[in-house]
Every structure is written in structure tokens, then in C-alpha cells.
Design a protein around this motif. Structure first.
Motif, PDB file in Angstrom:
ATOM      1  N   GLY A   1       0.839  -1.107  -0.144  1.00  0.00           N
ATOM      2  CA  GLY A   1       0.014  -0.109  -0.016  1.00  0.00           C
ATOM      3  C   GLY A   1       0.909   1.270  -0.092  1.00  0.00           C
ATOM      4  O   GLY A   1       0.639   2.018  -0.843  1.00  0.00           O
ATOM      5  N   LEU A   2       1.893   1.288   0.740  1.00  0.00           N
ATOM      6  CA  LEU A   2       2.745   2.399   0.684  1.00  0.00           C
ATOM      7  C   LEU A   2       3.548   2.425  -0.307  1.00  0.00           C
ATOM      8  O   LEU A   2       3.734   3.711  -1.070  1.00  0.00           O
ATOM      9  N   PHE A   3       4.094   1.620  -1.164  1.00  0.00           N
ATOM     10  CA  PHE A   3       4.700   1.561  -2.524  1.00  0.00           C
ATOM     11  C   PHE A   3       3.646   2.126  -3.565  1.00  0.00           C
ATOM     12  O   PHE A   3       3.966   3.234  -4.207  1.00  0.00           O
ATOM     13  N   ALA A   4       2.142   1.876  -3.420  1.00  0.00           N
ATOM     14  CA  ALA A   4       1.246   2.566  -4.310  1.00  0.00           C
ATOM     15  C   ALA A   4       1.286   4.088  -4.033  1.00  0.00           C
ATOM     16  O   ALA A   4       1.153   4.801  -4.814  1.00  0.00           O
ATOM     17  N   ILE A   5       1.106   4.425  -2.630  1.00  0.00           N
ATOM     18  CA  ILE A   5       1.048   5.732  -2.318  1.00  0.00           C
ATOM     19  C   ILE A   5       2.159   6.430  -2.695  1.00  0.00           C
ATOM     20  O   ILE A   5       2.172   7.779  -3.337  1.00  0.00           O
ATOM     21  N   PHE A   6       3.382   6.182  -2.331  1.00  0.00           N
ATOM     22  CA  PHE A   6       4.594   6.915  -3.073  1.00  0.00           C
ATOM     23  C   PHE A   6       4.651   7.103  -4.539  1.00  0.00           C
ATOM     24  O   PHE A   6       5.308   8.000  -4.856  1.00  0.00           O
TER      25      PHE A   6
END
Lengths: 378, 244
Positions: A356-361
């Protein structure tokens, strides 16, 4: 869309792999970190372990020949020279008098208890003195016609269930820390170069002027950096596998064995982290106005994953940390080495959060690239 | 065809573009002429879609760059200032990469790259990494990238800077050839001879506005001067920022 990303990805890989300085920096980490760990472990073990024949300073030994003899039977002896540990056992002048009168005879242990490397030796001396103490006390009770067991109200028996590997919790923490951190540090130079560097060399403008979306560009960059991170992870684990063979594990009574299965699972566990770390590095580098600024921001931001990993290593707030990204994945790696079952729920949840963090960044970076201020570093 | 219609763009406190309008038609070489800081690069960057105009719009083949950037840029070749080379790639890799990015298949891209490298007489440096290239070699590499996929519209930002006489001639021939093939060529410059020798249509701009436009000859006639340089100075009212 996949075609465009793959064209961009190939360019990123080609360009980054020719960036000698960044590649070398990554290699230094992958080879250097495990070897450094091994040296550290070896030195640490040698200092922490109490030597088989413990040499200390015994003052007034002539006052207590029996005690000295008892200690000698446990391989604790008075010694001279370099091997002698900074522990002094001083026998009081009235030792003999008190002993013969059946009173408490005083002995002093003089040592610095804050000294890590002496701790095991001091404990050993104390343990043996207590043993001597109870032996003499038993004899005194027998002499008075009393069953010595009467003085032992509870008989404590500890069954140590620790397996040899599980004992090395802290060491395992440090070992897995170096593996997790490789995902963040090894490709750091490349990530900065492919984002802040690309902008500084003005090639970003031309790239953005082409009929491609900013998401394509960011995904290609993240993919390339994550690829290098995974290679770094493999290198680190393989180097660790061989380097750890040289650590004198027998001194501590446990071993850390990195086998093929562990390497494969570490890659699987590491994949989401690699994607997250690459997208984070690129996001921060674009956020900075220049290459140099990016370097300092990245160094600061990487403090967070290191702290997460440290918390696992030092067992801080384990109840909460076991659910957190990075910490949970590291925990899973530790359990695998220990030979325990993987905490599946925690691992899946934290991997999902990591992705999820990967998608956000990634989303944030691609949005930033649409801003003139970011593209021209205004 | 590239059309710029009533563009306004404020950068910081400066009105870089102040109601700029002109058209660059197919089969013509259009020169954007102006002193330093006139807004030439800002105008071209808006055409690339790198900058968003505050007001007005730029269209390529009647497609609005701001609304459909990907589609509009499909038929665009770019020669930016600065060049934006990848120092660790060779001109061949660089040109091929951009050819593929503009939609060519790998094989066609490789063939087109070979052709353009031959045309620009740069086969001797084609497989050397760009690091350490001279300014002229850099410009040629950037030019190869701009025309490799044969776009209908070619935009060049000061393409003659740093080129030696031979390379300038190559560039000139190339632009004339593109024109003959019916491409729309738009380039910015402040070198008078270049513009006078090449352009069918000159757009003179100063302070983000079009001061005058027409063929070099009509500009001379309009101002009653014999050379384009004199005409230019009369038009913008100052000799600031002109290269001889």
C-alpha cells in the motif's frame, strides 16, 4: 502501457548499471555488511564468554585454602599476566576465625559490573561462591544433627527449553537487520541518481515531453531500483551464508545457519519491501530540489526503517511492532532461522501495508512530476 | 501544424508569456526570434506540455496539448535546450530509446537510428558513451533523437548553439530537407543569419508578445531596413541580447 514501461525500465537498468559509483557503493554494502557483522560477532562472543579456565586475582588466598581449592576445582584460579580478568576476590583477614567459629566469613568481589565482557565471568564466580556457601552450610547443619534439606524451602529446578538457535535472539536480530537494511541502502545511490540526478542533468524534461504518462516513468524507475535492491538482498544473504560459517558460534552455544530455503523465503518477503523502499527513495529524491539535498533527505528518511528494524532487534514494544511493516517481515525472517512457524497473519498484513505504501509513494511521485515546480526544481 | 493561441504564463513575478499567438504551418520553417528573456523557451516548453499556460492554449495538429498531452505529443520531435543527454548511454542507444518511446517497434527503431546517424555523419561516435562529448557532438545526438521517428512537427530550441561550420551546414540542409518533405519545423534562435537564411516565416517576440511576423523580406520592407538584424532592432526597439 506495459510496452512503454518495459522500454523505460530497460533504459533505467542500462543507465543505472553503468553508474559505477552507485554500483560499487551497493556492492560495498552487500559484501561489507555481512563480513563486518561476523567480525563484530566474533569479537563480541570472545569478550562475552567466560573462558574455560578463568584467571582472577585472589588476595589473602592463604586465609581460605579450602575455598581456593574448591574454586580451583571449578577452574577459577589466581593468575598473573595478561589473561587475568579485572576481577578481584579478596578474602577478609578474619575469614579463618569466623569460619572456625561457625559465623559468616566475609569475601569481597571487586569488579566493575557495568563491564559487559566481565558479566559472564562475575556471574560464574558468584555462582560458585554460592555453591561453596551451601556446601559448607550443609556440613554445619549435619554437624549439628540437622537435615540440610530443611534449609532449602524450595527446590528450584529450571528446565531450559531454549534450542541452541533460539538463544541467539539478539544476534539473529542484528543478522536479519543487515539483510532488511540492504533493501534500503544498497540501491540508495542509484535511486537518487535516477530521479534527482536525472532532473539535474536536464534529461527529465525531455523524457516528460514525450507521449508517456508520469506513472509510466515512475513505475519503470521503481521497478529498476527494486530489482537492484533484490539483487543486493540475494548478495547479502549469500555472503552472510559463507561469512557466518567463520563465527565461533560454539562459544555461545547456538548457531545462525542461513540455508537455501531461507534465501528464497527472504527474497519473497523482501519483494514488497524492495518496491516500497524504491518508491520511497524516488519520492524523496524528487521532493528535494537538488541532488545534494536529496542525499541528505534520503539519509534522514532511512532512519525510519532502521528504527523499525532496531525495535525488532531489541525487542521493543513487540506486541505492537509485530504488526508493523518491516518489523513484522524481519520477525518472520527471525522465526524462519529459529526453525519456528512463520507468523502468517502478521506477515501478510504487514506485506499488504508495505505494498500500500508503495502504491501511495508511486502515486505521489507521478503526481509531483506533473508539477512545473518539481520538474524544474523551482 | 503548431498553433499558439493567446498564451499567458506568469513565472514568479514575471509575465513570461503575455498573450502570445502565432501559427507554424506544415512545409514551412518558422523561426521564433527574440532577445534573451523574451519568452522563447517558455513558449516552446508550453508547446511540449512541460509548462501549463495560465490562459490560452497550444495545439499540435489541432490537438490541445493541455487536454490530450499524450495524443498531441505523438507527432512531435523535440530538440530541447539543454539537450538532456544520458551521459552513460551511446548516441545509438539514446536515439533508439526515444524512437521506441515514440511508438516505433524495436527493429524499425534500430533501422531508423542507423539511417539518422548516417545522415548526421556521426557513425564514428555512435557507439561511444556521451560522457565527454563536445558541444557539437551533443547537439548532433540530441538532433538525431528529435528526428529519428520522423514526426510531422519538429520543435528546436536554439539548435545552432555550439555547432561548428560543418555541423551548422548539416543542420541547415537537414531542416531544409524536412521542410521539403512537408514537415512543420519551428525553431527558436537569436542568430540573425540563421533565421534569415532558413526561415519562411519569422515570429519576432519580445517580453512575451509577438511584435511582428512575416517572411524575412516582408519584415525588412515593413521597417524600411535592408538587413533582418536592423529590422529586428527597429521592431523590438533595443539591441539588447542579440548575437551577431
Amino acid at each position: 502501457m506495459m510496452k512503454l514501461i518495459s522500454i523505460l525500465f530497460k533504459k533505467e537498468v542500462l543507465d543505472a548499471s553503468r553508474d559505477k559509483r552507485s554500483v560499487m557503493a551497493g556492492l560495498y554494502y552487500c559484501i561489507g555488511a555481512p563480513i563486518l557483522m561476523c567480525v563484530l560477532f566474533t569479537v563480541m562472543f570472545k569478550q562475552m564468554a567466560s573462558p574455560e579456565a578463568l584467571k582472577i586475582t585472589i588476595k589473602n588466598a592463604h586465609n581460605a585454602p579450602n575455598l581456593v581449592q574448591f574454586l580451583a576445582s571449578k577452574e577459577i584460579e589466581h593468575g598473573e599476566g595478561e589473561e587475568v580478568k579485572a576481577i578481584t576476590l579478596e578474602i577478609s583477614d578474619d575469614y579463618q576465625v569466623n569460619m572456625t567459629q561457625g559465623k559468616s566469613a566475609t569475601v569481597f568481589i571487586i569488579a566493575d559490573k557495568s563491564e559487559q565482557k566481565l558479566r559472564a565471568s562475575i556471574n560464574r564466580l558468584e555462582r560458585n561462591l554460592m555453591l561453596y556457601n551451601s556446601e559448607v552450610a550443609s556440613l554445619r547443619l549435619v554437624a549439628r544433627g540437622i537435615d540440610p534439606t530443611i534449609a532449602r524451602a524450595i527446590d528450584v529446578q529450571t528446565h531450559d527449553q531454549a534450542t541452541p538457535t533460539s538463544k541467539g535472539g539478539f544476534v539473529l536480530g542484528i543478522a536479519t537487520l543487515s539483510i532488511i537494511i540492504s533493501l534500503f541502502y544498497a540501491a540508495m545511490g542509484m535511486a537518487i541518481d535516477s530521479s534527482a540526478g536525472e532532473r539535474e542533468r536536464n534529461s527529465l524534461q525531455l523524457l516528460l515531453s514525450h507521449p508517456i504518462s508520469t506513472t509510466h516513468i515512475v513505475l519503470a524507475k521503481v521497478g529498476a531500483i527494486a530489482g537492484f535492491s533484490i539483487i543486493a538482498l540475494i548478495l547479502t544473504t549469500v555472503v552472510s551464508k559463507f561469512a557466518y560459517n567463520m563465527v565461533p558460534w560454539e562459544m555461545m552455544g547456538f548457531t545462525v545457519i542461513i540455508d537455501f530455503t531461507f534465501i528464497v523465503t527472504a527474497i519473497l518477503i523482501g519483494l514488497p519491501i524492495a518496491l516500497m523502499s524504491a518508491s520511497l527513495l524516488i519520492f524523496i529524491s524528487f521532493l528535494a530540489k537538488s541532488f545534494k539535498e536529496a542525499q541528505s533527505y534520503v539519509a534522514m528518511a532511512l532512519f525510519i526503517p532502521v528504527m523499525m528494524s532496531m525495535a525488532t532487534t531489541y525487542d521493543i514494544a513487540t506486541d505492537i511492532m509485530q504488526w508493523m511493516p518491516i518489523a513484522a517481515q524481519q520477525n518472520a525472517m527471525i522465526e524462519i532461522i529459529k526453525g519456528n512457524a512463520i507468523p502468517v497473519t502478521q506477515l501478510l498484513l504487514s506485506s499488504a501495508v508495505t505494498l500500500g505504501l508503495f502504491a501511495i509513494f508511486t502515486y505521489l511521485s507521478s503526481r509531483m512530476l506533473k508539477s512545473e515546480k518539481v520538474v524544474f526544481g523551482l | 501544424m503548431i498553433q499558439v493561441d493567446n498564451l499567458y504564463k506568469k513565472i514568479g513575478e514575471v509575465n513570461a508569456l503575455d498573450g502570445l499567438s502565432f501559427t507554424a504551418s506544415d512545409g514551412q520553417i518558422t523561426g521564433l526570434l527574440g532577445p534573451n528573456g523574451a519568452g522563447k523557451t517558455t513558449c516552446l516548453r508550453t508547446v511540449f506540455g512541460l509548462l501549463q499556460a495560465d490562459k490560452g492554449h497550444a495545439t499540435i495538429d489541432n490537438i490541445d496539448v493541455a487536454k490530450e498531452p499524450t495524443k498531441a505529443k505523438q507527432q512531435l520531435g523535440l530538440f530541447p535546450d539543454p539537450c538532456g543527454l544520458y551521459e552513460r548511454m551511446t548516441p545509438r542507444e539514446y536515439t533508439q530509446f526515444y524512437a521506441q518511446l515514440s511508438g516505433m517497434e524495436p527493429k524499425a527503431a534500430a533501422a531508423a537510428t542507423q539511417t539518422v546517424l548516417e545522415k548526421l555523419q556521426m557513425l564514428d561516435i555512435a557507439d561511444r558513451r556521451c560522457k565527454g562529448f563536445s558541444q557539437g557532438q551533443r547537439m548532433k545526438t540530441a538532433l538525431a533523437q528529435a528526428i529519428v521517428h520522423k514526426p510531422t512537427n519538429i520543435v528546436l530550441d536554439e539548435p545552432t548553439r555550439g555547432l561548428d561550420v560543418m555541423s551548422t551546414r548539416v543542420l541547415r540542409d537537414l531542416l531544409l530537407m524536412l521542410k521539403a518533405q512537408g514537415h512543420c519545423v519551428l525553431f527558436s534562435s537569436h542568430v540573425m543569419q540563421e533565421v534569415a537564411a532558413l526561415c519562411d516565416h519569422v515570429v519576432v517576440m519580445a517580453k512575451g508578445k509577438v511584435v511582428a511576423q512575416g517572411s524575412p523580406q516582408s519584415l525588412c520592407e515593413q521597417t524600411g531596413k535592408t538587413s533582418l538584424e536592423e529590422a529586428f532592432i527597429t521592431l523590438i526597439g533595443t539591441d539588447e541580447g542579440i548575437a551577431a
